[in-house]
Design a protein around this motif. Structure first.
Motif, PDB file in Angstrom:
ATOM      1  N   ASN A  33       0.356  -1.108  -0.041  1.00 52.24           N
ATOM      2  CA  ASN A  33       0.213  -0.190  -0.048  1.00 52.24           C
ATOM      3  C   ASN A  33       1.213   1.909  -0.183  1.00 52.24           C
ATOM      4  OD1 ASN A  33      -2.368  -1.458   0.152  1.00 52.24           O
ATOM      5  ND2 ASN A  33      -2.424  -1.943   2.442  1.00 52.24           N
ATOM      6  N   TYR A  34       2.378   1.125  -0.516  1.00 49.25           N
ATOM      7  CA  TYR A  34       2.977   2.512  -0.331  1.00 49.25           C
ATOM      8  C   TYR A  34       3.812   1.861  -1.876  1.00 49.25           C
ATOM      9  CZ  TYR A  34       5.584   6.079   1.312  1.00 49.25           C
ATOM     10  OH  TYR A  34       6.624   7.582   1.995  1.00 49.25           O
ATOM     11  N   GLU A  35       5.068   2.191  -1.689  1.00 51.94           N
ATOM     12  CA  GLU A  35       5.863   2.313  -3.314  1.00 51.94           C
ATOM     13  C   GLU A  35       7.282   1.793  -2.436  1.00 51.94           C
ATOM     14  OE1 GLU A  35       8.301   5.672  -3.935  1.00 51.94           O
ATOM     15  OE2 GLU A  35       6.767   6.992  -2.162  1.00 51.94           O
ATOM     16  N   PRO A  36       7.488   1.059  -3.701  1.00 54.51           N
ATOM     17  CA  PRO A  36       8.912   0.098  -3.318  1.00 54.51           C
ATOM     18  C   PRO A  36       9.532   0.868  -2.507  1.00 54.51           C
ATOM     19  CG  PRO A  36       8.229   0.261  -5.890  1.00 54.51           C
ATOM     20  CD  PRO A  36       7.203   1.326  -4.855  1.00 54.51           C
ATOM     21  N   LEU A  37      10.290   0.690  -1.533  1.00 56.75           N
ATOM     22  CA  LEU A  37      11.706   1.084  -0.663  1.00 56.75           C
ATOM     23  C   LEU A  37      13.300  -0.021  -0.762  1.00 56.75           C
ATOM     24  CD1 LEU A  37      10.160   0.924   2.907  1.00 56.75           C
ATOM     25  CD2 LEU A  37       9.795   3.697   1.088  1.00 56.75           C
ATOM     26  N   VAL A  38      14.170   1.146  -0.376  1.00 58.50           N
ATOM     27  CA  VAL A  38      15.439   0.546  -0.149  1.00 58.50           C
ATOM     28  C   VAL A  38      16.503   0.985   1.010  1.00 58.50           C
ATOM     29  CG1 VAL A  38      16.516   3.009  -1.402  1.00 58.50           C
ATOM     30  CG2 VAL A  38      17.565   0.292  -1.586  1.00 58.50           C
ATOM     31  N   PHE A  39      16.332  -0.166   1.726  1.00 58.69           N
ATOM     32  CA  PHE A  39      16.590   0.021   2.756  1.00 58.69           C
ATOM     33  C   PHE A  39      18.175  -0.843   3.689  1.00 58.69           C
ATOM     34  CE2 PHE A  39      14.444  -4.410   3.181  1.00 58.69           C
ATOM     35  CZ  PHE A  39      14.956  -4.922   3.738  1.00 58.69           C
ATOM     36  N   SER A  40      18.558  -0.394   4.368  1.00 57.94           N
ATOM     37  CA  SER A  40      19.967  -1.173   4.909  1.00 57.94           C
ATOM     38  C   SER A  40      19.917  -0.944   6.814  1.00 57.94           C
ATOM     39  CB  SER A  40      21.231  -0.734   4.936  1.00 57.94           C
ATOM     40  OG  SER A  40      22.187  -1.394   5.487  1.00 57.94           O
TER      41      SER A  40
END
Length: 480
Positions: free
Chosen positions: A443-450
């Motif tokens: 329900n959001y947008e693609p994320l990138v994380f560490s």
């Protein structure tokens, strides 16, 4: 030193239970503005009071920050370092690059086998080389010479811990590699109270090694661990530890001592099988002018090498990729310069051209096995973001483990109320747990994380559980 045995602790992490706190983290959707407080509530728990968290969470489409915690500080990344190594290898060498191993004719009935670090060579490849030589009319070999000079420098990184350097996951890196420079063992539970059955995956090795088995099969409610040790002055492997009754067999690996000699031994056997006897074999540490190429095999394409590196967190593959970068540097190589060191310089050059801040990380190896590696969450997120916009985007992303499905994430996020669409690289060593990658939020947008935990006295399971709770928070984000 003679008479000294080294004991390696191999934690049996297969068949982990579902993340303990997954269900508690799944209530309803959360707004981006609420994310910070909820992540802090996890990272600030009393059990983490002496641990360090490094976190950066951003939309994949922009550099806007949803959450940041010491994101520009250095952390020990463990195998998250492979994200940088594989990114540089794909950028510099291309997805179709292959590693070639060749056999050349020499004088007086000699043959030279020139290795260039192919980490995938096993019996099938040696058999192919031998069959090609037979087809060429080779009926005997006076001297079989292994050219192990393509990679220069130490086969074992001096920054690796002593225990790691003797384990299969810390096998030496050289130009002539066979069976990943490791001896494979299979440990199987027996009846309660009985020793584990220890089997050499390659049966003929059982005649070359003495096995000291001090293991036991334990009840279902007991813990599991395996310790594998090897003496240096005698062919003795010692195994101790315990596995649960009725459980699945577990693999263990011990690094070979002289990898180039090991390669030649198996190649000589492959030649003998094809009716080509070898009078003498030896390893050459310096390259020489080689004559006609008689036989050759190639590795899988770089795309497959990168997939093995990231999905299975293969240290040997990562270290080979680093050294390949050292061989294709745009600068004139210094004679006898350590190929690994050249690779680290080239890696930084390539990633800087990609857009990654060169001051945001310091690497000592390509695999993450060294505790001298220092990487910020910022560097990992930048690498993931820039690779997502590169020509190799799909290959790079598909090389990562998939939550609940493959690689080192196969047994994580597989018992959750809502599916987690996650592709990420894991990283684990004592006191360190890391997870960096991409998540598709429904329900959001693609994320990138560490997300990295350092300097922790907690178990791997507890560090992973908290990390996974944070990922499950991301999966509940919605626009509001």
């Amino acid at each position: 030193m003679k008479g000294i045995a080294l004991s390696l602790l191999i934690l049996i992490l297969g068949r982990p239970s579902a993340v303990a706190a997954q269900t508690s983290a799944v209530a309803g959707d959360i707004c981006p503005g609420e994310l910070g407080a909820q992540v802090d509530a996890i990272a600030n728990r009393p059990e983490f009071s002496r641990s360090r968290w490094g976190i950066l969470i951003q939309p994949l489409s922009s550099t806007a920050t949803l959450y940041s915690r010491d994101a520009q500080k250095y952390f020990i990344p463990a195998s998250n370092a492979k994200l940088l190594t594989t990114a540089a290898a794909l950028q510099k060498l291309g997805a179709d690059f292959r590693i070639k191993t060749s056999v050349y004719s020499g004088e007086n009935g000699s043959l030279y086998v020139a290795g260039r670090g192919d980490p995938s060579i096993a019996e099938a490849q040696l058999k192919s080389l031998a069959q090609q030589l037979k087809q060429r009319g080779i009926s005997q070999v006076n001297q079989l010479i292994g050219d192990d000079s393509y990679f220069q420098g130490s086969a074992v990184n001096p920054n690796w811990e002593w225990e790691d350097a003797q384990a299969g996951y810390g096998a030496p890196i050289n130009s002539l590699i066979f069976n990943q420079n490791a001896i494979d063992l299979l440990l199987s539970p027996q009846a309660l109270g009985q020793p584990l059955k220890v089997t050499f995956v390659e049966a003929k090795l059982a005649n070359q090694w003495q096995l000291q088995n001090n293991t036991v099969t334990v009840a279902q409610n007991e813990s599991e661990f395996i310790e594998v040790g090897r003496e240096f002055d005698r062919p003795i492997i010692r195994v101790s530890g315990q596995l649960k009754v009725g459980g699945e067999p577990e693999s263990a690996y011990v690094a070979v001592v002289n990898p180039a000699n090991n390669f030649l031994q198996y190649f000589q056997q492959a030649l003998a099988t094809e009716g080509i006897p070898v009078k003498q074999s030896l390893v050459a540490s310096a390259s020489r002018n080689l004559n006609q190429e008689l036989a050759t095999v190639e590795s899988p394409a770089m795309a497959e090498l990168v997939r093995e590196t990231n999905r299975e967190s293969n240290n040997l593959y990562a270290e080979v990729l680093l050294r390949l970068l050292g061989k294709v540097t745009d600068k004139m190589p210094v004679p006898q310069e350590d190929t690994g060191e050249s690779g680290l310089k080239e890696l930084k050059t390539v990633l800087t051209q990609l857009g990654v801040n060169p001051n945001s990380y310091i690497l000592a190896d390509g695999s993450g096995l060294s505790r001298h590696n220092l990487i910020s969450p910022e560097a990992l997120v930048q690498t993931l973001r820039f690779m997502a916009n590169s020509p190799a985007a799909s290959i790079y992303r598909q090389s990562l483990p998939i939550a609940g499905e493959s690689g080192t994430l196969k047994n994580r996020f597989n018992i959750t109320p809502n599916r987690v669409i996650l592709q990420a690289k894991t990283g684990t060593m004592s006191g360190v747990s890391a997870l960096s990658g991409y998540i598709e939020v429904p329900n959001y947008e693609p994320l990138v994380f560490s997300i990295i935990v350092n300097q922790s006295d907690l178990s791997t399971a507890k560090m992973r559980s908290a990390t996974d709770e944070i990922v499950l928070l991301l999966n509940r984000l919605r626009r509001c």
